[in-house]
Design a protein around this motif. Structure first.
Motif, PDB file in Angstrom:
ATOM      1  N   GLY A 200       0.817  -1.204   0.000  1.00  0.00           N
ATOM      2  CA  GLY A 200       0.000   0.000   0.000  1.00  0.00           C
ATOM      3  C   GLY A 200       0.845   1.246   0.000  1.00  0.00           C
ATOM      4  O   GLY A 200       2.000   1.241   0.454  1.00  0.00           O
ATOM      5  N   ASP A 201       0.279   2.323  -0.549  1.00  0.00           N
ATOM      6  CA  ASP A 201       0.899   3.644  -0.516  1.00  0.00           C
ATOM      7  C   ASP A 201       0.090   4.512   0.437  1.00  0.00           C
ATOM      8  O   ASP A 201      -1.142   4.593   0.324  1.00  0.00           O
ATOM      9  CB  ASP A 201       0.922   4.257  -1.916  1.00  0.00           C
ATOM     10  CG  ASP A 201       1.846   3.487  -2.844  1.00  0.00           C
ATOM     11  OD1 ASP A 201       3.058   3.484  -2.597  1.00  0.00           O
ATOM     12  OD2 ASP A 201       1.337   2.870  -3.806  1.00  0.00           O
ATOM     13  N   TYR A 202       0.789   5.180   1.346  1.00  0.00           N
ATOM     14  CA  TYR A 202       0.125   5.931   2.406  1.00  0.00           C
ATOM     15  C   TYR A 202       0.696   7.340   2.470  1.00  0.00           C
ATOM     16  O   TYR A 202       1.863   7.573   2.139  1.00  0.00           O
ATOM     17  CB  TYR A 202       0.306   5.218   3.751  1.00  0.00           C
ATOM     18  CG  TYR A 202      -0.183   3.787   3.701  1.00  0.00           C
ATOM     19  CD1 TYR A 202      -1.525   3.493   3.818  1.00  0.00           C
ATOM     20  CD2 TYR A 202       0.710   2.730   3.483  1.00  0.00           C
ATOM     21  CE1 TYR A 202      -1.989   2.187   3.749  1.00  0.00           C
ATOM     22  CE2 TYR A 202       0.268   1.422   3.412  1.00  0.00           C
ATOM     23  CZ  TYR A 202      -1.090   1.156   3.537  1.00  0.00           C
ATOM     24  OH  TYR A 202      -1.540  -0.133   3.446  1.00  0.00           O
ATOM     25  N   GLU A 203      -0.142   8.250   2.926  1.00  0.00           N
ATOM     26  CA  GLU A 203       0.262   9.655   2.962  1.00  0.00           C
ATOM     27  C   GLU A 203      -0.212  10.292   4.260  1.00  0.00           C
ATOM     28  O   GLU A 203      -1.339  10.038   4.724  1.00  0.00           O
ATOM     29  CB  GLU A 203      -0.320  10.399   1.762  1.00  0.00           C
ATOM     30  CG  GLU A 203       0.221  11.815   1.593  1.00  0.00           C
ATOM     31  CD  GLU A 203      -0.238  12.465   0.300  1.00  0.00           C
ATOM     32  OE1 GLU A 203      -0.009  13.690   0.150  1.00  0.00           O
ATOM     33  OE2 GLU A 203      -0.823  11.760  -0.551  1.00  0.00           O
ATOM     34  N   VAL A 204       0.654  11.114   4.839  1.00  0.00           N
ATOM     35  CA  VAL A 204       0.347  11.839   6.072  1.00  0.00           C
ATOM     36  C   VAL A 204       0.499  13.325   5.800  1.00  0.00           C
ATOM     37  O   VAL A 204       1.524  13.765   5.265  1.00  0.00           O
ATOM     38  CB  VAL A 204       1.285  11.410   7.221  1.00  0.00           C
ATOM     39  CG1 VAL A 204       0.985  12.209   8.492  1.00  0.00           C
ATOM     40  CG2 VAL A 204       1.167   9.915   7.487  1.00  0.00           C
ATOM     41  N   GLY A 205      -0.515  14.108   6.147  1.00  0.00           N
ATOM     42  CA  GLY A 205      -0.457  15.549   5.940  1.00  0.00           C
ATOM     43  C   GLY A 205       0.405  16.244   6.979  1.00  0.00           C
ATOM     44  O   GLY A 205       0.886  15.647   7.948  1.00  0.00           O
TER      45      GLY A 205
END
Length: 787
Positions: A200-205
């Protein structure tokens, strides 16, 4: 048994009976009532009759060349005493927390939106603001470097810092990177051992610390040519270390005293207005006060690194993890700040609290023209936890397993090895924390007597129960305590015992920054316990005593508390030696209790008041934790961290799937704290950490577009209020760490690491959506496709 022996045993029972106010008790905080009544003096309340007000001109562009700066019109404004640019700096033009790459005032280039260019000192804050508007700056505006792709292609898009500029150690636009390989790494042969693979590809602001007291302080020029700075900070000595070369002063002439701090969470670990206030005070010869507005605060301090992550996990059919392949890219923004250490944490903790035979990790921090990022509660572990815990849920679904059982099956415990090769040599009750979190009673779901005020968005009358779905999610996290990778982490404490007003009084003097965590309370508790006295005074924190290190990394109770313990023990020994010389004692079982010297076998021998008389006993000690070592740059191997701490969470949410609104109904936390020196403060720290995690999960993000901050206010940057904060039941385990003072473990960061993934897991459970980015927004819940 003699009456004397019985009396000795009774005294023994009282030895830690300062239990109410000593360690293990929860005495009232000395600053608590003042803060509740609004009477506490914060740094923004500082005042001097002859003071000026300072402010800064900040760049409206994220990337530009400065062609000229004209301050002549600003100097003509009545009431203006000084207008300074980089040309007026008497010493070094650069400073930095780990790498000296940041100019005190921009020189020829702008690297982020809001960078300070010039300073004004005037007799009124409004006068200073008017004068700032009259400073004329001619820019050559450049296209900002803001994306990962742009940062990693400097030949096309350019450099934020030229290679090796100012000894920044940068190459390309990479500020710092750390690789890690354990076991056999991740090869085709290792992948073939896995029956199930998920990725999975995940992103945190970008999250802001959002402390309620904006940056402020007062600089006062001294007769000896030095500066006295009264400041809200997290680390007095490292502030001084960075400031002195810029001011062209020896460190002993830069004296800092802690002023009242209105929250920190990492955002005060870097300098903000400290150098600016001191430069203006030096130049004018007058005290200068600076207080940031709220929008300036968003530009004036670092934030949590936004992150993009790719994870791949392989497991056997029965759920045993085989490998983890991870890449974490952190946007460090314009300057290094704490990015190297954040990268080290992300790389070494980014696999989670699991036993994984084969790991490959690559973590990097990039220089960009986005706002600078650095320390924030959780410090690199927060971003990684969202990635690896999302993967655990995805893997459990692929295996058809209960997500808690999968985590328990792979949970590390004491004796296991981290992928860095470091053995866990203290309790690591990961599976137990998860079990307890799962077994805690769930909040009731009462559909017959529905209170619409408790529904998502229902205070705005958006729902009466239709479209509401409940979800439950779990997570667990790991965080290091203290400074790592070979840093000589230590704290200093001075303890003095004397008679004042006929009573024995202990004075504790450290440079530890009290930022709301309750250190002043705990340090007094330690002194009471070790010295057997009730009256303890905490000396104001300043640089007159040795460094206490930073109030960060969950380290102050461990490190400065340890130093207070050592100093108090030294005072106690000196007191006993004094008694032996004076009275000829031969007892080797002496303790201090209830203001007396007590023999465990013979009972009370003399009061502390009589033993001290007019003399005082004072000792200073440093507490160093056991040594660590830097991670190998290519393999990531090494004894890098002094201690680990763990927390598990269960989140219950209600989601309005039609409007995309979320209400966190309950957020349970179970954490091992080693020893709760102040149980009430421990619970408060855990609940506070969970609340900040809730903010990251569903609402908090600094919106940056083309390098420009778009929501620099609490109107548009949303933080949880009391209406958003659910009940947070806390269960505390006390499994002592034999290497730590009193067996304690750092508390403050672990729940911030672990709680966010549980909330997102609960939302996924309610909606069936993938939700690979945080914070989760309403549009994600109404437009994203199901898993």
């Amino acid at each position: 048994m003699s009456a004397r022996t019985i009396q000795g045993q009774k005294n023994l029972q009282n030895i830690n009976q300062a239990a109410k106010d000593g360690i293990g008790g929860s005495p009232l905080r000395p600053d608590g009532n003042l803060k509740v009544r609004g009477e506490f003096a914060y740094s923004s309340d500082l005042w001097h009759e002859d003071m000026l007000w300072g402010t800064a001109l900040r760049s409206p562009h994220p990337r530009a060349n400065i062609l000229s700066v004209d301050v002549s019109e600003a100097l003509k404004v009545p009431g203006v005493y000084a207008v300074l640019t980089h040309e007026d700096i008497p010493g070094s033009k650069y400073y930095g927390l780990e790498i000296q790459d940041q100019p005190a005032l921009a020189i020829d280039r702008i690297r982020y939106h809001g960078e300070a260019i010039a300073l004004v000192a005037a007799d009124h804050p409004e006068t200073a603001r008017r004068a700032v508007k009259k400073i004329a700056v001619e820019y050559e505006v450049l296209t900002p470097i803001v994306t990962e792709e742009q940062c990693l292609d400097p030949e096309t898009y350019g450099y934020v810092h030229e290679p090796h500029e100012y000894k920044s150690h940068a190459y390309g636009n990479i500020c710092h990177e750390q690789r890690l390989v354990s076991g056999r790494g991740v090869t085709d042969e290792v992948r073939a051992l896995a029956d199930v693979v998920v990725s999975g590809d995940y992103e945190v602001g970008m999250q802001d610390q959002a402390f309620l007291g904006p940056e402020s302080g007062l600089a006062v020029p001294a007769e000896d040519g030095g500066i006295d700075l009264y400041i809200a900070t997290q680390w007095l000595h490292v502030d001084r270390q960075q400031m002195a070369p810029v001011l062209d002063l020896p460190e002993e002439k830069v004296r800092l005293t802690l002023a009242g701090v209105g929250g920190a969470f990492g955002g005060r670990e870097d300098l903000s207005m400290q150098i600016h206030a001191c430069l203006l005070a030096q130049h004018t010869g007058k005290p200068v006060k600076i207080v940031y507005s709220r929008d300036e605060s968003f530009f004036g301090h670092v934030h949590r690194h936004p992150a993009r992550m790719h994870y791949e996990h392989g497991a056997t059919r029965d759920g045993r993890l085989v490998y983890a392949d991870c890449r974490i890219v952190l946007d460090g923004g314009a300057y290094a700040s704490a990015s190297p250490a954040v990268v080290g944490n992300a790389a070494s903790l980014g696999h989670g609290p699991y036993v994984i035979p084969n790991v490959r990790m690559h973590a990097i921090a990039l220089y960009s023209n986005n706002p600078s990022c650095g320390a924030m509660r959780g410090f690199g572990a927060v971003q990684a936890a969202f990635g690896y815990e999302s993967q655990m849920d995805k893997l459990a679904a692929a295996l058809g397993m209960d997500p808690v059982e999968l985590r328990q099956l792979n949970a590390m415990s004491e004796g296991d090895f981290m992928p860095t090769g470091q053995q866990i040599d203290s309790p690591a009750p990961v599976a137990e924390l998860l079990r307890r979190a799962k077994e805690m009673p769930l909040p009731p779901l009462d559909t017959e007597h529905l209170d619409v005020r408790r529904l998502p968005g229902a205070l705005s009358n958006t729902s009466h129960g239709e479209g509401i779905v409940r979800g439950v999610g779990y997570s667990v996290g790991i965080k290091n305590v203290g400074f790592s990778e070979g840093f000589d982490d230590y704290s200093t404490a001075r303890v003095r015992l004397e008679v004042i007003g006929g009573e024995p009084v202990a004075m504790v003097h450290t440079a530890a920054a009290e930022v709301g965590q309750g250190g002043v309370t705990v340090h007094a508790q330690i002194a009471r316990t070790e010295l057997g006295v009730e009256q303890v005074t905490i000396h104001p924190a300043n640089t007159e005593v040795g460094s206490a290190g930073s109030t960060s990394a969950s380290r102050q109770t461990y490190m400065t508390g340890g130093a207070v313990k050592l100093a108090a023990e030294a005072v106690r020994r000196e007191l006993f030696d004094k008694g032996r010389r004076r009275y000829g004692w031969t007892h080797d079982d002496l303790v201090l209790a209830d203001g007396k010297v007590v023999s465990k076998s013979a009972g009370a021998l003399v009061s502390i008041v009589d033993l001290l008389g007019d003399e005082a006993v004072e000792q200073t000690r440093e507490h160093h934790h056991r040594p660590t070592q830097a991670f190998d740059k290519e393999t990531g191997q090494g004894f890098g961290h002094v201690q680990y701490t763990f927390c598990a969470n269960r989140a219950v949410v209600d989601v309005d799937v039609e409007l995309g609104l979320v209400k966190v109904v309950e957020l349970t936390a179970v954490q091992d704290v080693g020893k709760a020196l102040n149980p009430l403060s421990v619970v408060g720290q855990i609940q506070g950490g969970c609340t900040q995690a809730l903010g990251l999960a569903v609402m908090e993000e600094i919106i940056v577009r083309d390098g420009k901050v778009r929501n620099a206010s609490f109107t548009d940057y949303l933080i949880p209020t009391i209406l958003d904060t659910p009940p947070i039941p806390v269960e505390v385990l006390e499994l002592p760490d034999p290497n730590a003072p009193y067996g304690l473990r750092g508390v403050g960061e672990a729940p911030t690491v672990s709680a966010t993934p549980s909330i997102v897991a609960a939302i996924r459970n309610a909606t069936g959506l993938a939700l690979n980015r945080i914070p989760v927004r309403p549009e994600h819940l109404t437009t994203e496709r199901p898993l």
